[in-house]
Design a protein around this motif. Structure first.
Motif, PDB file in Angstrom:
ATOM      1  N   GLU A   3    -125.722 -19.431 -23.463  1.00 18.88           N
ATOM      2  CA  GLU A   3    -126.692 -19.054 -24.493  1.00 18.88           C
ATOM      3  C   GLU A   3    -127.887 -19.974 -24.322  1.00 18.88           C
ATOM      4  N   ARG A   4    -129.090 -19.402 -24.272  1.00 19.32           N
ATOM      5  CA  ARG A   4    -130.293 -20.209 -24.069  1.00 19.32           C
ATOM      6  C   ARG A   4    -131.215 -20.108 -25.267  1.00 19.32           C
ATOM      7  N   THR A   5    -131.780 -21.251 -25.650  1.00 16.56           N
ATOM      8  CA  THR A   5    -132.793 -21.303 -26.696  1.00 16.56           C
ATOM      9  C   THR A   5    -133.988 -22.051 -26.127  1.00 16.56           C
ATOM     10  N   LEU A   6    -135.116 -21.361 -26.017  1.00 17.05           N
ATOM     11  CA  LEU A   6    -136.322 -21.992 -25.488  1.00 17.05           C
ATOM     12  C   LEU A   6    -137.029 -22.766 -26.584  1.00 17.05           C
ATOM     13  N   ARG A   7    -137.368 -23.994 -26.282  1.00 18.62           N
ATOM     14  CA  ARG A   7    -138.139 -24.842 -27.174  1.00 18.62           C
ATOM     15  C   ARG A   7    -139.473 -25.136 -26.488  1.00 18.62           C
ATOM     16  N   ASP A   9    -140.787 -27.877 -25.199  1.00 23.47           N
ATOM     17  CA  ASP A   9    -140.755 -28.729 -24.014  1.00 23.47           C
ATOM     18  C   ASP A   9    -139.395 -28.811 -23.327  1.00 23.47           C
ATOM     19  N   ARG A  10    -138.464 -27.929 -23.724  1.00 20.87           N
ATOM     20  CA  ARG A  10    -137.121 -27.979 -23.140  1.00 20.87           C
ATOM     21  C   ARG A  10    -136.399 -26.654 -23.378  1.00 20.87           C
ATOM     22  N   THR A  11    -135.263 -26.522 -22.730  1.00 19.57           N
ATOM     23  CA  THR A  11    -134.378 -25.386 -22.960  1.00 19.57           C
ATOM     24  C   THR A  11    -133.041 -25.930 -23.425  1.00 19.57           C
ATOM     25  N   GLU A  12    -132.544 -25.416 -24.545  1.00 21.73           N
ATOM     26  CA  GLU A  12    -131.213 -25.778 -25.006  1.00 21.73           C
ATOM     27  C   GLU A  12    -130.252 -24.732 -24.451  1.00 21.73           C
ATOM     28  N   ALA A  57    -134.599 -29.857 -19.080  1.00 23.52           N
ATOM     29  CA  ALA A  57    -136.026 -29.672 -18.839  1.00 23.52           C
ATOM     30  C   ALA A  57    -136.293 -28.228 -18.420  1.00 23.52           C
ATOM     31  N   CYS A  58    -137.454 -27.727 -18.796  1.00 20.52           N
ATOM     32  CA  CYS A  58    -137.840 -26.352 -18.456  1.00 20.52           C
ATOM     33  C   CYS A  58    -138.212 -26.235 -16.983  1.00 20.52           C
ATOM     34  N   GLU A  59    -138.065 -25.018 -16.490  1.00 22.21           N
ATOM     35  CA  GLU A  59    -138.480 -24.647 -15.139  1.00 22.21           C
ATOM     36  C   GLU A  59    -137.803 -25.483 -14.056  1.00 22.21           C
ATOM     37  N   ARG A  60    -136.507 -25.624 -14.187  1.00 20.47           N
ATOM     38  CA  ARG A  60    -135.714 -26.324 -13.182  1.00 20.47           C
ATOM     39  C   ARG A  60    -134.450 -25.526 -12.912  1.00 20.47           C
ATOM     40  N   THR A  61    -133.839 -25.794 -11.768  1.00 18.33           N
ATOM     41  CA  THR A  61    -132.562 -25.177 -11.422  1.00 18.33           C
ATOM     42  C   THR A  61    -131.508 -26.272 -11.408  1.00 18.33           C
ATOM     43  N   HIS A  62    -130.391 -26.016 -12.093  1.00 15.95           N
ATOM     44  CA  HIS A  62    -129.306 -26.994 -12.196  1.00 15.95           C
ATOM     45  C   HIS A  62    -128.017 -26.402 -11.631  1.00 15.95           C
ATOM     46  N   SER A  63    -127.209 -27.259 -11.027  1.00 15.40           N
ATOM     47  CA  SER A  63    -125.875 -26.887 -10.555  1.00 15.40           C
ATOM     48  C   SER A  63    -124.860 -27.473 -11.520  1.00 15.40           C
ATOM     49  N   PHE A  64    -123.796 -26.691 -11.796  1.00 14.73           N
ATOM     50  CA  PHE A  64    -122.768 -27.168 -12.723  1.00 14.73           C
ATOM     51  C   PHE A  64    -121.456 -26.445 -12.474  1.00 14.73           C
ATOM     52  N   GLY A  84    -123.172 -23.162  -3.231  1.00 13.49           N
ATOM     53  CA  GLY A  84    -121.894 -23.582  -2.654  1.00 13.49           C
ATOM     54  C   GLY A  84    -120.804 -23.270  -3.661  1.00 13.49           C
ATOM     55  N   PRO A  85    -119.980 -24.268  -4.027  1.00 15.46           N
ATOM     56  CA  PRO A  85    -118.899 -24.019  -4.982  1.00 15.46           C
ATOM     57  C   PRO A  85    -119.357 -24.078  -6.446  1.00 15.46           C
ATOM     58  N   ASN A  86    -120.625 -24.343  -6.689  1.00 18.52           N
ATOM     59  CA  ASN A  86    -121.109 -24.568  -8.054  1.00 18.52           C
ATOM     60  C   ASN A  86    -121.877 -23.381  -8.600  1.00 18.52           C
ATOM     61  N   SER A  87    -121.843 -23.238  -9.918  1.00 19.71           N
ATOM     62  CA  SER A  87    -122.695 -22.270 -10.594  1.00 19.71           C
ATOM     63  C   SER A  87    -124.111 -22.837 -10.635  1.00 19.71           C
ATOM     64  N   ARG A  88    -125.102 -21.945 -10.669  1.00 24.51           N
ATOM     65  CA  ARG A  88    -126.500 -22.375 -10.767  1.00 24.51           C
ATOM     66  C   ARG A  88    -127.119 -21.812 -12.041  1.00 24.51           C
ATOM     67  N   LEU A  89    -127.976 -22.597 -12.636  1.00 27.08           N
ATOM     68  CA  LEU A  89    -128.617 -22.252 -13.891  1.00 27.08           C
ATOM     69  C   LEU A  89    -130.107 -22.557 -13.766  1.00 27.08           C
ATOM     70  N   ARG A  90    -130.942 -21.565 -14.029  1.00 25.41           N
ATOM     71  CA  ARG A  90    -132.406 -21.753 -14.020  1.00 25.41           C
ATOM     72  C   ARG A  90    -132.895 -21.804 -15.454  1.00 25.41           C
ATOM     73  N   THR A  91    -133.641 -22.859 -15.794  1.00 23.59           N
ATOM     74  CA  THR A  91    -134.159 -22.998 -17.157  1.00 23.59           C
ATOM     75  C   THR A  91    -135.631 -22.633 -17.213  1.00 23.59           C
TER      76      THR A  91
END
Length: 91
Positions: A3-7, A9-12, A57-64, A84-91
């Motif tokens: 679930e994403r909530t845009l703020r 200066d950030r994404t929750e 942080a906004c506009e970044r890609t994270h692995s988790f 690879g073996p991780n999920s990716r999330l773009r904010t």
């Protein structure tokens, strides 16, 4: 599920799992918490599901990934892509 909530200066991002699948404690680990298990442990919500919210942080890609009891690692199908073996999330 994510679930994403845009703020301003950030994404929750709230990481959500069913109440008991998998059983036992589960944490979300990724590049945003230096892959440290237990840094973001999912807690039971009023609707019975388990969740934890992380500010990213906004506009970044994270692995988790998720880490459950018994050293059981798994991905989030709702993330859309993998690194690879991780999920990716773009904010």
């Amino acid at each position: 599920m994510l679930e994403r909530t845009l703020r301003k200066d950030r994404t929750e991002v709230t990481f959500v799992l069913p109440a008991d699948t998998p059983p036992g404690p589960v944490s979300v680990v990724g590049d945003f918490n230096d892959w440290q298990p237990g840094a973001h442990t999912l807690r039971r919500r009023e609707d019975g599901k388990r969740a934890v919210t992380v500010e990213l942080a906004c506009e970044r890609t994270h692995s988790f990934r998720y880490l459950a009891a018994g050293d059981y690692w798994f991905n989030d199908e709702s993330a859309g892509t993998q690194d690879g073996p991780n999920s990716r999330l773009r904010t």
